[in-house]
Write a protein that holds these residues in place. Structure first.
Motif, PDB file in Angstrom:
ATOM      1  N   VAL A   1       4.584  -6.151 -12.920  1.00 47.48           N
ATOM      2  CA  VAL A   1       3.408  -6.754 -13.526  1.00 47.48           C
ATOM      3  C   VAL A   1       2.391  -7.000 -12.414  1.00 47.48           C
ATOM      4  O   VAL A   1       2.689  -7.730 -11.466  1.00 47.48           O
ATOM      5  CB  VAL A   1       3.749  -8.104 -14.205  1.00 47.48           C
ATOM      6  N   PRO A   2       1.204  -6.390 -12.477  1.00 46.58           N
ATOM      7  CA  PRO A   2       0.192  -6.653 -11.453  1.00 46.58           C
ATOM      8  C   PRO A   2      -0.164  -8.129 -11.400  1.00 46.58           C
ATOM      9  O   PRO A   2      -0.268  -8.783 -12.434  1.00 46.58           O
ATOM     10  CB  PRO A   2      -1.016  -5.818 -11.907  1.00 46.58           C
ATOM     11  N   SER A   3      -0.342  -8.653 -10.205  1.00 48.70           N
ATOM     12  CA  SER A   3      -0.630 -10.084 -10.070  1.00 48.70           C
ATOM     13  C   SER A   3      -1.971 -10.461 -10.685  1.00 48.70           C
ATOM     14  O   SER A   3      -2.179 -11.606 -11.042  1.00 48.70           O
ATOM     15  CB  SER A   3      -0.576 -10.498  -8.603  1.00 48.70           C
ATOM     16  N   GLY A   4      -2.865  -9.504 -10.848  1.00 54.74           N
ATOM     17  CA  GLY A   4      -4.166  -9.783 -11.451  1.00 54.74           C
ATOM     18  C   GLY A   4      -4.141  -9.831 -12.972  1.00 54.74           C
ATOM     19  O   GLY A   4      -5.116 -10.211 -13.606  1.00 54.74           O
ATOM     20  N   LEU A   5      -3.013  -9.473 -13.575  1.00 51.91           N
ATOM     21  CA  LEU A   5      -2.898  -9.470 -15.027  1.00 51.91           C
ATOM     22  C   LEU A   5      -2.803 -10.905 -15.536  1.00 51.91           C
ATOM     23  O   LEU A   5      -1.948 -11.665 -15.106  1.00 51.91           O
ATOM     24  CB  LEU A   5      -1.659  -8.673 -15.438  1.00 51.91           C
ATOM     25  N   LYS A   6      -3.692 -11.280 -16.426  1.00 46.26           N
ATOM     26  CA  LYS A   6      -3.754 -12.668 -16.909  1.00 46.26           C
ATOM     27  C   LYS A   6      -2.871 -12.924 -18.127  1.00 46.26           C
ATOM     28  O   LYS A   6      -2.375 -14.019 -18.319  1.00 46.26           O
ATOM     29  CB  LYS A   6      -5.197 -13.046 -17.265  1.00 46.26           C
TER      30      LYS A   6
ATOM     31  N   LEU B   1      -5.353  -3.420  -1.973  1.00 46.89           N
ATOM     32  CA  LEU B   1      -5.286  -2.271  -2.878  1.00 46.89           C
ATOM     33  C   LEU B   1      -5.613  -2.714  -4.297  1.00 46.89           C
ATOM     34  O   LEU B   1      -4.991  -3.627  -4.831  1.00 46.89           O
ATOM     35  CB  LEU B   1      -3.895  -1.633  -2.838  1.00 46.89           C
ATOM     36  N   LYS B   2      -6.623  -2.068  -4.891  1.00 48.07           N
ATOM     37  CA  LYS B   2      -7.058  -2.410  -6.244  1.00 48.07           C
ATOM     38  C   LYS B   2      -6.714  -1.327  -7.248  1.00 48.07           C
ATOM     39  O   LYS B   2      -6.520  -1.609  -8.415  1.00 48.07           O
ATOM     40  CB  LYS B   2      -8.565  -2.654  -6.278  1.00 48.07           C
ATOM     41  N   ARG B   3      -6.649  -0.077  -6.764  1.00 46.94           N
ATOM     42  CA  ARG B   3      -6.448   1.051  -7.686  1.00 46.94           C
ATOM     43  C   ARG B   3      -5.434   2.026  -7.104  1.00 46.94           C
ATOM     44  O   ARG B   3      -5.579   2.473  -5.971  1.00 46.94           O
ATOM     45  CB  ARG B   3      -7.771   1.751  -7.914  1.00 46.94           C
ATOM     46  N   PHE B   4      -4.409   2.351  -7.895  1.00 45.73           N
ATOM     47  CA  PHE B   4      -3.389   3.311  -7.504  1.00 45.73           C
ATOM     48  C   PHE B   4      -3.300   4.362  -8.598  1.00 45.73           C
ATOM     49  O   PHE B   4      -3.085   4.037  -9.773  1.00 45.73           O
ATOM     50  CB  PHE B   4      -2.035   2.617  -7.326  1.00 45.73           C
TER      51      PHE B   4
ATOM     52  N   ASN C   1       8.490   2.150   0.305  1.00 52.29           N
ATOM     53  CA  ASN C   1       7.475   1.235   0.854  1.00 52.29           C
ATOM     54  C   ASN C   1       6.139   1.922   1.114  1.00 52.29           C
ATOM     55  O   ASN C   1       5.505   1.691   2.136  1.00 52.29           O
ATOM     56  CB  ASN C   1       7.984   0.568   2.133  1.00 52.29           C
ATOM     57  N   LEU C   2       5.719   2.731   0.177  1.00 50.40           N
ATOM     58  CA  LEU C   2       4.501   3.520   0.317  1.00 50.40           C
ATOM     59  C   LEU C   2       3.309   2.700   0.797  1.00 50.40           C
ATOM     60  O   LEU C   2       2.654   3.058   1.760  1.00 50.40           O
ATOM     61  CB  LEU C   2       4.162   4.189  -1.022  1.00 50.40           C
ATOM     62  N   CYS C   3       3.019   1.611   0.135  1.00 49.73           N
ATOM     63  CA  CYS C   3       1.838   0.798   0.466  1.00 49.73           C
ATOM     64  C   CYS C   3       2.183  -0.674   0.619  1.00 49.73           C
ATOM     65  O   CYS C   3       1.387  -1.536   0.265  1.00 49.73           O
ATOM     66  CB  CYS C   3       0.784   0.938  -0.621  1.00 49.73           C
ATOM     67  N   SER C   4       3.354  -0.980   1.150  1.00 47.29           N
ATOM     68  CA  SER C   4       3.699  -2.393   1.285  1.00 47.29           C
ATOM     69  C   SER C   4       2.703  -3.069   2.223  1.00 47.29           C
ATOM     70  O   SER C   4       2.243  -2.485   3.188  1.00 47.29           O
ATOM     71  CB  SER C   4       5.132  -2.577   1.777  1.00 47.29           C
ATOM     72  N   GLU C   5       2.353  -4.269   1.877  1.00 45.22           N
ATOM     73  CA  GLU C   5       1.377  -5.073   2.635  1.00 45.22           C
ATOM     74  C   GLU C   5      -0.033  -4.497   2.601  1.00 45.22           C
ATOM     75  O   GLU C   5      -0.840  -4.784   3.477  1.00 45.22           O
ATOM     76  CB  GLU C   5       1.829  -5.299   4.081  1.00 45.22           C
ATOM     77  N   CYS C   6      -0.349  -3.694   1.586  1.00 44.52           N
ATOM     78  CA  CYS C   6      -1.732  -3.250   1.362  1.00 44.52           C
ATOM     79  C   CYS C   6      -2.359  -4.281   0.436  1.00 44.52           C
ATOM     80  O   CYS C   6      -2.530  -4.053  -0.763  1.00 44.52           O
ATOM     81  CB  CYS C   6      -1.772  -1.847   0.751  1.00 44.52           C
ATOM     82  N   THR C   7      -2.665  -5.408   0.996  1.00 46.78           N
ATOM     83  CA  THR C   7      -3.050  -6.572   0.205  1.00 46.78           C
ATOM     84  C   THR C   7      -4.366  -6.409  -0.550  1.00 46.78           C
ATOM     85  O   THR C   7      -4.621  -7.155  -1.489  1.00 46.78           O
ATOM     86  CB  THR C   7      -3.130  -7.814   1.108  1.00 46.78           C
TER      87      THR C   7
ATOM     88  N   ASN D   1       4.628  -5.297  -5.278  1.00 52.22           N
ATOM     89  CA  ASN D   1       4.584  -6.760  -5.272  1.00 52.22           C
ATOM     90  C   ASN D   1       3.732  -7.339  -4.158  1.00 52.22           C
ATOM     91  O   ASN D   1       3.293  -8.473  -4.243  1.00 52.22           O
ATOM     92  CB  ASN D   1       6.002  -7.329  -5.206  1.00 52.22           C
ATOM     93  N   SER D   2       3.496  -6.580  -3.098  1.00 52.46           N
ATOM     94  CA  SER D   2       2.665  -7.094  -2.001  1.00 52.46           C
ATOM     95  C   SER D   2       1.209  -6.657  -2.135  1.00 52.46           C
ATOM     96  O   SER D   2       0.403  -6.907  -1.243  1.00 52.46           O
ATOM     97  CB  SER D   2       3.233  -6.660  -0.647  1.00 52.46           C
ATOM     98  N   CYS D   3       0.868  -6.009  -3.233  1.00 58.12           N
ATOM     99  CA  CYS D   3      -0.512  -5.587  -3.490  1.00 58.12           C
ATOM    100  C   CYS D   3      -1.146  -6.598  -4.440  1.00 58.12           C
ATOM    101  O   CYS D   3      -1.211  -6.392  -5.648  1.00 58.12           O
ATOM    102  CB  CYS D   3      -0.527  -4.173  -4.080  1.00 58.12           C
ATOM    103  N   TYR D   4      -1.599  -7.694  -3.891  1.00 56.07           N
ATOM    104  CA  TYR D   4      -2.027  -8.850  -4.664  1.00 56.07           C
ATOM    105  C   TYR D   4      -3.289  -8.637  -5.489  1.00 56.07           C
ATOM    106  O   TYR D   4      -3.552  -9.390  -6.413  1.00 56.07           O
ATOM    107  CB  TYR D   4      -2.229 -10.049  -3.741  1.00 56.07           C
ATOM    108  N   HIS D   5      -4.094  -7.647  -5.151  1.00 61.98           N
ATOM    109  CA  HIS D   5      -5.351  -7.421  -5.856  1.00 61.98           C
ATOM    110  C   HIS D   5      -5.321  -6.195  -6.758  1.00 61.98           C
ATOM    111  O   HIS D   5      -6.355  -5.748  -7.236  1.00 61.98           O
ATOM    112  CB  HIS D   5      -6.508  -7.311  -4.855  1.00 61.98           C
ATOM    113  N   LEU D   6      -4.146  -5.652  -6.989  1.00 64.84           N
ATOM    114  CA  LEU D   6      -4.013  -4.452  -7.800  1.00 64.84           C
ATOM    115  C   LEU D   6      -4.509  -4.716  -9.222  1.00 64.84           C
ATOM    116  O   LEU D   6      -4.033  -5.620  -9.893  1.00 64.84           O
ATOM    117  CB  LEU D   6      -2.555  -4.004  -7.821  1.00 64.84           C
TER     118      LEU D   6
END
Length: 124
Positions: free
Chosen positions: A101-106, A50-53, A42-48, A67-72
């Protein structure tokens, strides 16, 4: 630390504990150096936000927190990380299992080698 937008771990760090950055809801970028050999769960859970890892080196990590990094938008991993990035998504090393799969991927085109998807991802 919960108000930092960017964190670059210094080379002197070898381990990152469980939930180290959990709940850092303004964190936008996290860079982990090659010196880190262990990353807790759970390194960054709820880091809503976070854009870049970015992670260098061989440290293995649990991907469920992603999965909780909605803006990745960008994930950079070394070849030694035990996972591969192909077309913006994360797979196991031989590209037979889709992991994240990042949520921002279209759009996502799966490699023909994929036999299993271990995630539930919504592609809009």
């Amino acid at each position: 630390m919960r108000s930092l937008e960017s964190i670059e771990i210094p080379d002197s760090v070898e381990e990152i504990g469980d939930g180290a950055f959990s709940g850092c809801d303004v964190l936008k970028e996290l860079i982990i150096p090659e010196s880190v050999t262990r990353i807790g769960r759970n390194l960054c859970s709820e880091c809503t936000e976070l854009k870049r890892f970015e992670m260098h080196g061989k440290a293995k990590f649990d991907t469920s927190w992603l999965n909780s990094c909605y803006h990745l938008e960008e994930i950079i991993l070394s070849e030694e990380s035990g996972v591969r990035i192909w077309n913006g998504a994360i797979y196991n090393p031989d590209l037979t299992e889709l992991i994240f799969v990042p949520s921002g991927l279209k759009h996502l085109i799966l490699p023909p080698t994929v036999k299993e998807a271990k995630i539930s991802a919504k592609i809009e």
